[in-house]
Write an enzyme that holds these catalytic residues in place. Structure first.
Site, short mmCIF file in Angstrom:
data_model
loop_
_atom_site.label_atom_id
_atom_site.label_comp_id
_atom_site.label_asym_id
_atom_site.label_seq_id
_atom_site.Cartn_x
_atom_site.Cartn_y
_atom_site.Cartn_z
N GLU A 96 0.84 -1.21 0.00
CA GLU A 96 0.00 0.00 0.00
C GLU A 96 0.87 1.25 0.00
OE1 GLU A 96 -3.42 -0.11 2.58
OE2 GLU A 96 -3.54 2.08 2.56
N LYS A 114 -8.23 -1.17 10.64
CA LYS A 114 -7.49 -1.57 9.44
C LYS A 114 -6.25 -0.69 9.29
CE LYS A 114 -6.45 -1.64 4.88
NZ LYS A 114 -5.50 -0.77 4.18
N ASP A 157 3.49 -14.42 11.86
CA ASP A 157 2.26 -14.89 11.23
C ASP A 157 1.20 -13.79 11.32
OD1 ASP A 157 -0.18 -16.07 10.67
OD2 ASP A 157 0.25 -17.92 11.74
N HIS A 194 -2.80 10.15 -0.12
CA HIS A 194 -2.94 8.84 -0.76
C HIS A 194 -2.69 8.93 -2.25
CE1 HIS A 194 -5.19 5.50 1.50
NE2 HIS A 194 -4.28 6.04 2.26
C1 MEV Z 1 -6.12 3.01 4.61
O1 MEV Z 1 -5.31 1.90 4.32
C2 MEV Z 1 -6.29 3.15 6.10
C3 MEV Z 1 -7.25 4.25 6.54
O2 MEV Z 1 -8.51 4.07 5.91
C4 MEV Z 1 -7.37 4.13 8.03
C5 MEV Z 1 -8.43 5.02 8.65
O3 MEV Z 1 -9.42 5.36 7.97
O4 MEV Z 1 -8.28 5.32 9.84
C6 MEV Z 1 -6.75 5.59 6.13
#
Ligand code: MEV
Length: 447
Positions: A97, A288, A304, A401
């Site tokens: 990513e 995430k 792992d 991003h």
């Molecule tokens: C993207 O990989 C992770 C985010 O969506 C985490 C979040 O929204 O806190 C930017």
């Protein structure tokens, strides 16, 4: 219905393959290329491109798993400037990513001048279970268990000997009655310490031995009836839910150190964290982001990551509702941000001595023990969470991003190095999207 490769119908392939694992690597590649690909030659050459030229090294990779046909590359990066418990670290990160490493590096730098990250180990206990069925009196089973518990421990001596030398072993065994939830269902719930190993093999070996002894002892336990003599073991396996193996990481600084609008940022930050703690849709994405930091380090250090993911998400739902894993608050004009996660990681065993890049990562981290690695991983998760929330509550996430994603888009468009340079310059002051890059590149190519 037999299994078909996607391309199968086009190639007339309509059967299963037998003895695939016994074929040589070349034969496997030949079979898969001929059977499943429109251009077998191209399919083969892609696999070969990613082979290592050093035969010994390639063999090592081939032997990690069954049916290996090539290597799958992911980029490995480093995120410098982490200060953890007043010591500097450079973190190895493996991820696909685009914005993850930049986010880590930014957060690390930011906190390096504000006291750095702090951590605390809350426990290192792991568990495993022997799941079994018992048809008979619960009281008699409880008495039997109390009578055989010393034997269970004694007869695993040879398996636990080395681990005990390293400070680990079986800490306790409990009998758990779950018959209210499932007829005749009980468990041996076993607690372990596994020193610097993640301990999966050790735990599973102990559990299988315990299951065997349990059955043997039950078969000869005189107070049992004939039915009670027959304990039916369903399975013996470690649990990846490790709430007893937890680590906490935190940062704090005066609100005024957060920047010009420090108080607004701190308040929005706290709100964002509270939203994740209240709303499961947001909590999953929030977590995430935390896992972006933890997984990248888990892969780099040969741990792992599926086990880690499973354990952490279960912990996020421990109160019956899935919540965010971090906390933020403001007290006495100080901003606090904290993450507490369960982690079972190893710094010995597994890939740690085998995979050259994993070994490299451990050296980069100055050879932490398992507790040390737990702390660094929690910091990596907290740093990602900080970077994500800071963007989300200020500029929005897309700005950073898409900037990071620009090179991926340009690569998809087969841009040359000169074109990439020109586009990076152009998009310093323009909004990146697939369309805008396509247009800008087309315009540049016309000039
Ligand atoms: C993207 O990989 C992770 C985010 O969506 C985490 C979040 O929204 O806190 C930017």
């Amino acid at each position: 219905m037999p299994y078909l490769c996607n391309m199968a119908n086009n190639h007339g392939y309509n059967g299963l393959v037998s003895g695939f694992s016994k074929k040589s690597k070349q034969e496997k590649i030949e079979w898969i290329s001929q059977t499943c690909f429109a251009s077998p030659q191209l399919a083969k050459s892609i696999l070969e491109t990613y082979w290592h030229t050093d035969e010994k090294l390639q063999r090592l990779h081939d032997e990690f798993i069954e049916n290996a046909v090539s290597n799958f590359y992911l980029p490995m990066a480093v995120a410098p400037n982490f200060v953890i418990n007043e010591k500097p670290y450079v973190l190895p990160m493996v991820t696909e990513e685009s914005s993850v490493v930049a986010a880590s590096a930014n957060a690390a730098k930011f906190w390096s001048t504000r006291g750095g990250f702090y951590t605390e180990i809350i426990g290192t206990e792991k568990t495993g279970q022997v799941h079994f069925l018992f048809l008979g009196s619960q009281e008699k089973l409880a008495s039997f268990f109390n009578a055989v518990k010393p034997t269970l421990l004694e007869k695993t001596d040879s398996i636990t000997k080395n681990m005990r030398k390293r400070g680990g072993g079986i800490s306790d065994i409990e009998l758990v009655d779950s018959t209210e939830n499932l007829a005749n269902y009980y468990q041996l719930h076993v607690r372990f310490e596994t020193a610097d190993a993640m301990g999966a093999n050790f735990i599973n070996s102990c559990l299988e031995q315990l299951a065997k002894i349990l059955q043997e002892q039950a078969a000869n336990y005189v107070p049992f009836s004939e039915d009670e003599n027959q304990i039916e073991v369903v399975m013996s396996i470690l649990s990846n839910y490790v709430p007893g193996s937890r680590v906490k990481a935190w940062v704090k600084c005066p609100i005024s150190d957060l920047g010009d609008d420090g108080d607004i940022l701190a308040q929005k930050f706290v709100q964002a964290v509270n939203i994740a703690n209240q709303n499961p849709y947001r909590a999953v994405t929030h977590n995430k982001g935390i896992m972006n930091g933890i997984d990248a380090l888990a892969i780099a250090t040969g741990n792992d990551f599926r086990a880690i993911e499973a354990g952490i998400h279960a912990y996020a739902a421990r109160d019956g509702k899935y919540s965010g894993l971090s906390k933020a608050w403001i007290k006495d004009k100080t901003f606090w941000f904290e993450l507490e996660v369960p982690l079972a990681v190893g710094t010995v065993g597994g890939l740690t001595k085998l995979h050259p890049m994993v070994k490299w990562s451990h050296e980069l981290l100055q050879y932490p023990d398992a507790k040390g690695l737990m702390q660094i991983m929690a910091v990596s998760g907290l740093a990602q969470n900080f970077a994500a929330l800071r963007s989300l509550v200020t500029t929005g996430i897309q700005k950073g991003h898409m900037k990071m994603h620009l090179l991926n888009i340009l690569n998809q468009m087969d841009a040359s190095e000169d074109e990439k340079q020109a586009m990076v310059e152009h998009f310093k002051s323009n909004v990146v999207s697939f369309n805008s890059v396509e247009q800008a590149l087309a315009a540049w190519r016309k000039t």
